[in-house]
Enzyme design. Sequence first.
Site, short mmCIF file in Angstrom:
data_model
loop_
_atom_site.label_atom_id
_atom_site.label_comp_id
_atom_site.label_asym_id
_atom_site.label_seq_id
_atom_site.Cartn_x
_atom_site.Cartn_y
_atom_site.Cartn_z
N PRO A 79 -0.32 6.77 -2.22
CA PRO A 79 -0.07 6.07 -3.48
C PRO A 79 -1.03 4.91 -3.67
O PRO A 79 -1.16 4.04 -2.81
CB PRO A 79 1.38 5.57 -3.31
CG PRO A 79 1.54 5.42 -1.82
CD PRO A 79 0.72 6.51 -1.21
N HIS A 226 -0.41 -0.98 4.36
CA HIS A 226 -0.71 -1.00 2.93
C HIS A 226 -2.21 -1.21 2.67
O HIS A 226 -2.61 -1.97 1.78
CB HIS A 226 0.13 -2.08 2.23
CG HIS A 226 1.59 -1.97 2.56
ND1 HIS A 226 2.38 -0.93 2.12
CD2 HIS A 226 2.39 -2.76 3.33
CE1 HIS A 226 3.62 -1.09 2.59
NE2 HIS A 226 3.64 -2.18 3.33
N GLY A 280 -6.19 7.25 0.72
CA GLY A 280 -6.11 6.39 -0.44
C GLY A 280 -7.44 6.08 -1.08
O GLY A 280 -7.84 6.70 -2.07
#
Length: 327
Positions: A79, A226, A280
């Site tokens: 994501p 992240h 990503g």
Amino acid sequence: MVDEIVSVNEFQVLARQALPKMYYDFYAGGAEDEHTLKKNVQEFQRIILQPRVLVDVSNIAMSTNILGYTISAPIMIAPTAMHNLAHPEGELATARAAAACNTIMILSLSASASVEEVASSCNAVRFFQLCVLKRRDIAEADIKNKMIVPQLKNLEGLMSTEVASDKGSNLEAYANETMDPSLSWRDIAWLKSIPNLPILIKGILTREDATKAMEVGAAGIIVSNHGGRQLDYTPATISVLEEVVQAVGRKVPVLLDGGIRRGTDVFKALALGAQAVLVGRPVIYGLAAKGEAGVRKVMHMLKDELELTMALAGCPTLKDISRSHEL
């Protein structure tokens, strides 16, 4: 031409040339000193492979199953926010590429396209990232560039995403004013009661948190910092993967996010116990450089490199990949 690209890393160079500086810095940057951002990639390079010889590798099987969904290889799309800053077709192009590659795309809450728009664009399997944690560290480049947040379609009708800020990044102001800092482990039960869907917890980096995730009934774990965009000086994800896998005991799938740039990186993560990896930034760079074709090329390159690595390492199936293949 896409066909002339021979390394996933080349897409970053092309993306930098194609994007305005503000947008490139948003995608490429990390928190504070960007220590974790760099370590995510560097720690993969510390792992040495130990191949096996005289193994029949005339047929290489890479297909795997994630929570009931069969994908062509253990490589999924992570994501990431606001794909329309990289390409006018945004997440719709990314989703079509995912469908063409027979893999899973995880749609961000901060996507520039709505869930409904992405769902109607193709038949790709989609997971959804629900962001409920407050982002305490936003890439400093966004503040310097006074990064502006486009309207987020997945929040339309639910809340306003218009945040005024005269102190720098509109993105930083949005994150500070909208993310819930009170979320805790006890809220997972509430979250599980809402959708009839499996809940995976993203951001796990320790044995202790992996154990807690199991206790609250997580259907899966995503080992992630992240992308080095939140708290700097956290460990590289590949360096803590084995600890998390051991805590989980293979009771639920463990996915790894961060630092994947080569098929050998995918192999290394699988050897340490990951069931699949999430990609990503390379996807965003491919999208920025060549649109849907660029995303497909990124995914195909990683898959082809993984296939070659498996063959040269003496692993005809994913189950053959083990800790013994690494020094």
